[in-house]
Motif scaffolding. Structure first.
Motif, PDB file in Angstrom:
ATOM      1  N   GLU A  28      -7.517 -14.065  10.139  1.00  0.00           N
ATOM      2  CA  GLU A  28      -7.670 -14.908   9.218  1.00  0.00           C
ATOM      3  C   GLU A  28      -7.746 -16.291   9.692  1.00  0.00           C
ATOM      4  OE1 GLU A  28      -4.962 -12.913   5.332  1.00  0.00           O
ATOM      5  OE2 GLU A  28      -4.159 -14.132   6.734  1.00  0.00           O
ATOM      6  N   LEU A  29      -8.535 -17.061   8.760  1.00  0.00           N
ATOM      7  CA  LEU A  29      -8.673 -18.608   9.002  1.00  0.00           C
ATOM      8  C   LEU A  29      -8.255 -19.171   7.579  1.00  0.00           C
ATOM      9  CD1 LEU A  29     -12.220 -18.674  11.049  1.00  0.00           C
ATOM     10  CD2 LEU A  29      -9.849 -19.105  11.905  1.00  0.00           C
ATOM     11  N   SER A  30      -7.610 -20.510   7.928  1.00  0.00           N
ATOM     12  CA  SER A  30      -7.182 -21.223   6.919  1.00  0.00           C
ATOM     13  C   SER A  30      -8.322 -22.338   6.411  1.00  0.00           C
ATOM     14  CB  SER A  30      -6.053 -21.981   7.265  1.00  0.00           C
ATOM     15  OG  SER A  30      -5.328 -22.963   6.080  1.00  0.00           O
ATOM     16  N   VAL A  31      -8.516 -22.087   5.250  1.00  0.00           N
ATOM     17  CA  VAL A  31      -9.601 -23.309   4.788  1.00  0.00           C
ATOM     18  C   VAL A  31      -9.126 -24.063   3.500  1.00  0.00           C
ATOM     19  CG1 VAL A  31     -11.162 -21.517   5.540  1.00  0.00           C
ATOM     20  CG2 VAL A  31     -10.451 -21.537   2.968  1.00  0.00           C
ATOM     21  N   ARG A  32      -9.776 -25.104   3.386  1.00  0.00           N
ATOM     22  CA  ARG A  32      -9.351 -25.829   2.470  1.00  0.00           C
ATOM     23  C   ARG A  32     -10.421 -26.311   1.537  1.00  0.00           C
ATOM     24  NH1 ARG A  32      -5.985 -31.179   3.913  1.00  0.00           N
ATOM     25  NH2 ARG A  32      -4.491 -29.414   4.178  1.00  0.00           N
ATOM     26  N   ALA A  33     -10.378 -25.971   0.253  1.00  0.00           N
ATOM     27  CA  ALA A  33     -11.769 -26.096  -0.932  1.00  0.00           C
ATOM     28  C   ALA A  33     -10.883 -26.190  -2.089  1.00  0.00           C
ATOM     29  CB  ALA A  33     -12.614 -25.181  -0.722  1.00  0.00           C
ATOM     30  N   LEU A  34     -11.803 -26.618  -3.160  1.00  0.00           N
ATOM     31  CA  LEU A  34     -11.556 -26.307  -4.574  1.00  0.00           C
ATOM     32  C   LEU A  34     -11.373 -24.949  -4.842  1.00  0.00           C
ATOM     33  CD1 LEU A  34     -13.908 -29.010  -6.370  1.00  0.00           C
ATOM     34  CD2 LEU A  34     -11.423 -29.196  -6.211  1.00  0.00           C
ATOM     35  N   PRO A  35     -10.573 -24.367  -5.822  1.00  0.00           N
ATOM     36  CA  PRO A  35     -10.236 -22.947  -5.940  1.00  0.00           C
ATOM     37  C   PRO A  35     -11.586 -22.308  -6.196  1.00  0.00           C
ATOM     38  CG  PRO A  35      -8.752 -24.364  -7.089  1.00  0.00           C
ATOM     39  CD  PRO A  35      -9.776 -25.216  -6.524  1.00  0.00           C
ATOM     40  N   LYS A  36     -12.648 -22.825  -6.705  1.00  0.00           N
ATOM     41  CA  LYS A  36     -13.768 -21.864  -6.997  1.00  0.00           C
ATOM     42  C   LYS A  36     -14.583 -21.946  -5.922  1.00  0.00           C
ATOM     43  CE  LYS A  36     -14.297 -21.754 -12.001  1.00  0.00           C
ATOM     44  NZ  LYS A  36     -15.074 -21.803 -13.183  1.00  0.00           N
ATOM     45  N   GLU A  37     -14.506 -22.819  -4.794  1.00  0.00           N
ATOM     46  CA  GLU A  37     -15.294 -23.065  -3.752  1.00  0.00           C
ATOM     47  C   GLU A  37     -14.763 -21.982  -2.322  1.00  0.00           C
ATOM     48  OE1 GLU A  37     -18.276 -24.042  -4.104  1.00  0.00           O
ATOM     49  OE2 GLU A  37     -17.818 -25.579  -5.949  1.00  0.00           O
ATOM     50  N   LEU A  38     -13.599 -21.557  -2.548  1.00  0.00           N
ATOM     51  CA  LEU A  38     -13.067 -20.756  -1.519  1.00  0.00           C
ATOM     52  C   LEU A  38     -13.731 -19.596  -1.453  1.00  0.00           C
ATOM     53  CD1 LEU A  38      -9.307 -21.129  -2.485  1.00  0.00           C
ATOM     54  CD2 LEU A  38     -10.306 -22.003  -0.618  1.00  0.00           C
ATOM     55  N   PRO A  39     -14.380 -19.320   0.025  1.00  0.00           N
ATOM     56  CA  PRO A  39     -14.879 -17.966   0.192  1.00  0.00           C
ATOM     57  C   PRO A  39     -14.246 -16.720   0.091  1.00  0.00           C
ATOM     58  CG  PRO A  39     -14.410 -19.088   2.256  1.00  0.00           C
ATOM     59  CD  PRO A  39     -13.863 -20.055   1.139  1.00  0.00           C
ATOM     60  N   ASP A  40     -14.797 -15.645   0.093  1.00  0.00           N
ATOM     61  CA  ASP A  40     -14.077 -14.333   0.121  1.00  0.00           C
ATOM     62  C   ASP A  40     -13.661 -13.891   1.533  1.00  0.00           C
ATOM     63  OD1 ASP A  40     -14.412 -14.293  -2.687  1.00  0.00           O
ATOM     64  OD2 ASP A  40     -16.097 -13.126  -2.556  1.00  0.00           O
ATOM     65  N   SER A  41     -14.592 -14.239   2.324  1.00  0.00           N
ATOM     66  CA  SER A  41     -14.465 -13.893   3.924  1.00  0.00           C
ATOM     67  C   SER A  41     -15.200 -14.856   4.520  1.00  0.00           C
ATOM     68  CB  SER A  41     -14.839 -12.662   4.206  1.00  0.00           C
ATOM     69  OG  SER A  41     -16.042 -12.215   3.936  1.00  0.00           O
ATOM     70  N   ILE A  42     -14.805 -14.986   6.001  1.00  0.00           N
ATOM     71  CA  ILE A  42     -15.706 -15.827   6.854  1.00  0.00           C
ATOM     72  C   ILE A  42     -16.344 -14.703   7.708  1.00  0.00           C
ATOM     73  CG2 ILE A  42     -15.352 -17.268   8.947  1.00  0.00           C
ATOM     74  CD1 ILE A  42     -14.549 -18.594   6.237  1.00  0.00           C
ATOM     75  N   ASP A  43     -17.867 -14.708   7.749  1.00  0.00           N
ATOM     76  CA  ASP A  43     -18.330 -13.949   8.450  1.00  0.00           C
ATOM     77  C   ASP A  43     -18.939 -14.504   9.880  1.00  0.00           C
ATOM     78  OD1 ASP A  43     -18.446 -12.009   6.497  1.00  0.00           O
ATOM     79  OD2 ASP A  43     -20.388 -12.713   5.502  1.00  0.00           O
ATOM     80  N   VAL A  44     -18.486 -13.581  10.919  1.00  0.00           N
ATOM     81  CA  VAL A  44     -18.722 -14.213  12.359  1.00  0.00           C
ATOM     82  C   VAL A  44     -19.721 -13.075  13.018  1.00  0.00           C
ATOM     83  CG1 VAL A  44     -17.562 -14.567  14.618  1.00  0.00           C
ATOM     84  CG2 VAL A  44     -16.429 -15.157  12.324  1.00  0.00           C
ATOM     85  N   ASP A  45     -21.126 -13.634  13.130  1.00  0.00           N
ATOM     86  CA  ASP A  45     -22.120 -12.966  13.614  1.00  0.00           C
ATOM     87  C   ASP A  45     -22.004 -12.861  15.285  1.00  0.00           C
ATOM     88  OD1 ASP A  45     -24.196 -11.436  14.549  1.00  0.00           O
ATOM     89  OD2 ASP A  45     -25.471 -12.572  13.065  1.00  0.00           O
ATOM     90  N   VAL A  46     -21.594 -11.791  15.978  1.00  0.00           N
ATOM     91  CA  VAL A  46     -21.431 -11.873  17.362  1.00  0.00           C
ATOM     92  C   VAL A  46     -22.496 -10.913  18.189  1.00  0.00           C
ATOM     93  CG1 VAL A  46     -18.993 -11.592  17.081  1.00  0.00           C
ATOM     94  CG2 VAL A  46     -20.202  -9.298  17.242  1.00  0.00           C
TER      95      VAL A  46
END
Length: 218
Positions: A127-145
């Protein structure tokens, strides 16, 4: 059309009452927020599951409490793995104009070239902690490896944060890494210790027994 989850106020918090709610297909819950303080409610399990699938944990949707709608997010979920049942849900009444922090799951995408070559993928954070307006929060952070070779790593600073959110984690925190395969040392054959007598096979034991019997008879 925005997702709407209906809820009803809940006055009692006794264990027997909560158990009864669950048996009838409901889930005990609570809403936190400046306007509500700490408001106990109950929701229908089927409706919650549909909402959760559509919006995810960081999605914003409308909670309808007896006709009064409020924008909320899922703050916490208690789930009983043995009973396969939701035990309790915490909702957060979000201020849509104020940025907030949220933990977002990390989703590893593709198969790394280093893994195809025999390496092992190690995931440093889930998990990663992010800061944003509530409606701008992403569902997930995709990491292409896909392009990672053995010995390569991806750090938080390597991720491209969205234009409307930023990471709170240390930029040098490792997210994923491809490490060389672990080689197990070959076991050396055990050496026979001096003084150990070889074991007799069945045939030898039988022959020895016959000779002794003949000497006894003589």
């Amino acid at each position: 059309m925005a997702t709407v989850l209906k809820a009803a106020p809940r006055k009692e918090s006794k264990g027997s009452t909560l158990t009864s709610i669950r048996k009838e297909g409901g889930i005990p819950a609570v809403v936190y927020g400046k306007e509500y303080g700490n408001l106990p409610i109950q929701i229908e399990a089927i409706d919650f599951i549909k909402t959760y699938r559509n919006e995810g944990k960081t999605g914003v949707f409308s909670l309808d409490i007896e006709g009064e709608k409020t924008d909320v997010m899922i703050y916490d979920i208690q789930y009983d793995m043995i009973k396969n049942q939701y035990i309790h849900i915490d909702f957060y009444a979000a201020n849509m104009k104020v940025e907030m922090d949220a933990d977002v799951p990390v989703n590893v995408v593709s198969e790394a070239q280093g893994v195809k070559d025999g390496g092992v993928l190690q995931q440093g954070v889930f998990e990663l902690s992010v800061r944003a307006l509530p409606k701008e929060l992403p569902d997930s952070i995709d990491v292409d490896v896909e392009s990672l070779e053995i010995g390569d790593s991806i750090f938080v600073k390597d991720l491209k944060s969205g234009a409307r959110f930023e990471f709170n984690n240390d930029p040098d925190e490792m997210v994923v890494s491809i490490v060389p395969p672990t080689e197990e040392p070959e076991e050396e054959p055990a050496e026979e210790e001096e003084g150990d007598e070889p074991e007799l096979v069945a045939g030898e034991e039988e022959e020895g027994g016959t000779e002794n019997e003949e000497k006894t008879e003589e």
